[in-house]
Motif scaffolding. Sequence first.
Motif, mmCIF file in Angstrom:
data_model
loop_
_atom_site.group_PDB
_atom_site.id
_atom_site.type_symbol
_atom_site.label_atom_id
_atom_site.label_comp_id
_atom_site.label_asym_id
_atom_site.label_seq_id
_atom_site.Cartn_x
_atom_site.Cartn_y
_atom_site.Cartn_z
ATOM 1 N N LYS A 223 0.526 -1.205 -0.201
ATOM 2 C CA LYS A 223 -0.103 0.019 -0.129
ATOM 3 C C LYS A 223 0.981 1.200 0.149
ATOM 4 C CE LYS A 223 -3.707 -1.914 2.400
ATOM 5 N NZ LYS A 223 -3.481 -3.512 2.826
ATOM 6 N N PRO A 224 0.882 2.033 -0.889
ATOM 7 C CA PRO A 224 1.976 3.592 -1.196
ATOM 8 C C PRO A 224 1.062 3.688 -0.019
ATOM 9 C CG PRO A 224 0.167 3.345 -2.750
ATOM 10 C CD PRO A 224 -0.220 2.073 -1.469
ATOM 11 N N PRO A 225 2.595 5.112 0.472
ATOM 12 C CA PRO A 225 2.204 5.332 2.106
ATOM 13 C C PRO A 225 1.517 6.689 1.786
ATOM 14 C CG PRO A 225 4.442 6.317 0.609
ATOM 15 C CD PRO A 225 3.537 4.940 -0.270
ATOM 16 N N THR A 226 0.946 6.803 2.429
ATOM 17 C CA THR A 226 -0.476 8.263 2.694
ATOM 18 C C THR A 226 0.175 9.359 1.952
ATOM 19 O OG1 THR A 226 0.396 8.139 5.387
ATOM 20 C CG2 THR A 226 -1.370 7.214 4.904
ATOM 21 N N GLY A 227 -0.834 10.066 1.410
ATOM 22 C CA GLY A 227 -0.158 12.041 1.061
ATOM 23 C C GLY A 227 0.239 10.853 -1.197
ATOM 24 N N TRP A 228 0.643 10.043 -1.542
ATOM 25 C CA TRP A 228 1.584 9.549 -2.472
ATOM 26 C C TRP A 228 -0.015 9.509 -3.612
ATOM 27 C CZ3 TRP A 228 0.125 5.489 -5.886
ATOM 28 C CH2 TRP A 228 1.142 5.129 -7.119
ATOM 29 N N MET A 229 0.159 9.917 -4.770
ATOM 30 C CA MET A 229 -0.707 10.525 -5.944
ATOM 31 C C MET A 229 -0.084 10.142 -6.523
ATOM 32 S SD MET A 229 -3.345 11.730 -4.209
ATOM 33 C CE MET A 229 -4.453 11.890 -5.671
ATOM 34 N N PRO A 230 -1.290 9.013 -7.854
ATOM 35 C CA PRO A 230 -0.668 8.774 -9.170
ATOM 36 C C PRO A 230 -0.045 10.340 -9.960
ATOM 37 C CG PRO A 230 -2.634 8.663 -9.083
ATOM 38 C CD PRO A 230 -2.009 8.716 -7.811
ATOM 39 N N LEU A 231 0.532 9.634 -11.244
ATOM 40 C CA LEU A 231 1.268 11.124 -11.482
ATOM 41 C C LEU A 231 -0.017 11.723 -12.425
ATOM 42 C CD1 LEU A 231 4.641 9.927 -13.438
ATOM 43 C CD2 LEU A 231 4.161 11.815 -11.376
ATOM 44 N N SER A 232 -0.402 13.108 -13.333
ATOM 45 C CA SER A 232 -1.697 13.834 -14.172
ATOM 46 C C SER A 232 -1.335 13.315 -14.738
ATOM 47 C CB SER A 232 -1.565 14.948 -13.581
ATOM 48 O OG SER A 232 -0.660 15.224 -13.858
ATOM 49 N N PRO A 233 -2.252 12.560 -15.795
ATOM 50 C CA PRO A 233 -1.538 12.411 -18.258
ATOM 51 C C PRO A 233 -1.050 13.826 -17.613
ATOM 52 C CG PRO A 233 -4.329 12.564 -17.299
ATOM 53 C CD PRO A 233 -3.713 12.903 -16.352
ATOM 54 N N ALA A 234 -0.671 15.247 -17.453
ATOM 55 C CA ALA A 234 0.254 16.059 -18.244
ATOM 56 C C ALA A 234 1.669 15.751 -17.564
ATOM 57 C CB ALA A 234 -0.384 17.645 -17.827
ATOM 58 N N GLN A 235 1.566 15.519 -16.328
ATOM 59 C CA GLN A 235 2.994 15.203 -16.204
ATOM 60 C C GLN A 235 3.473 13.249 -16.533
ATOM 61 O OE1 GLN A 235 4.598 17.151 -13.769
ATOM 62 N NE2 GLN A 235 6.664 15.681 -14.432
ATOM 63 N N GLN A 236 2.251 12.405 -16.839
ATOM 64 C CA GLN A 236 3.019 11.354 -17.701
ATOM 65 C C GLN A 236 3.666 11.495 -19.155
ATOM 66 O OE1 GLN A 236 -0.089 8.924 -17.598
ATOM 67 N NE2 GLN A 236 -0.289 8.399 -15.584
ATOM 68 N N LYS A 237 2.698 12.766 -19.718
ATOM 69 C CA LYS A 237 3.344 13.473 -21.105
ATOM 70 C C LYS A 237 4.268 13.753 -21.081
ATOM 71 C CE LYS A 237 1.850 15.864 -25.469
ATOM 72 N NZ LYS A 237 0.545 16.667 -25.373
ATOM 73 N N ALA A 238 4.610 15.092 -19.833
ATOM 74 C CA ALA A 238 6.053 15.087 -20.001
ATOM 75 C C ALA A 238 7.497 14.719 -19.267
ATOM 76 C CB ALA A 238 5.955 17.071 -18.365
ATOM 77 N N ASN A 239 7.057 13.764 -19.175
ATOM 78 C CA ASN A 239 8.093 12.422 -18.332
ATOM 79 C C ASN A 239 8.497 11.817 -19.539
ATOM 80 O OD1 ASN A 239 8.281 13.327 -15.966
ATOM 81 N ND2 ASN A 239 7.223 11.619 -15.230
ATOM 82 N N ARG A 240 7.061 11.352 -20.355
ATOM 83 C CA ARG A 240 7.615 10.493 -21.532
ATOM 84 C C ARG A 240 8.857 11.376 -22.712
ATOM 85 N NH1 ARG A 240 2.468 8.457 -21.611
ATOM 86 N NH2 ARG A 240 2.000 10.030 -22.040
ATOM 87 N N GLU A 241 7.896 12.592 -22.473
ATOM 88 C CA GLU A 241 9.217 13.359 -23.962
ATOM 89 C C GLU A 241 10.313 13.724 -23.191
ATOM 90 O OE1 GLU A 241 6.368 17.114 -23.968
ATOM 91 O OE2 GLU A 241 4.486 15.583 -25.695
ATOM 92 N N ARG A 242 10.629 13.533 -22.241
ATOM 93 C CA ARG A 242 11.765 13.822 -21.334
ATOM 94 C C ARG A 242 12.868 12.673 -22.170
ATOM 95 N NH1 ARG A 242 10.285 16.184 -16.571
ATOM 96 N NH2 ARG A 242 10.577 14.354 -16.060
#
Length: 92
Positions: free
Chosen positions: A63-82
């Motif tokens: 179980k991920p630690p409290t406060g952990w949030m998955p990446l937003s689609p915009a952040q996923q796209k930025a990471n993929r482009e990088r």
Amino acid sequence: MKIRADIAALIREGHTNSSIAHRVGCAPSTVAEARRALRYPPADQLSRLYREALPTGRVKDYKPPTGWMPLSPAQQKANRERLLAALREPAA
């Protein structure tokens, strides 16, 4: 019962009865008898056990630690482009 070495090896590797029979040129019932003599479970149960034993890259009951949030689609796209930009650069 005398068990052929090639059949025993394929049983230990986790092949199904029909696969072994096709490879070595014998009847599936011969393979089933060898499997019973070696005290291995039937092939369908054995393959299920192997699938459960294979690592999936996930930790069971994690179980991920409290406060952990998955990446937003915009952040996923930025990471993929990088990542793609880094892969396109020539090797140093």
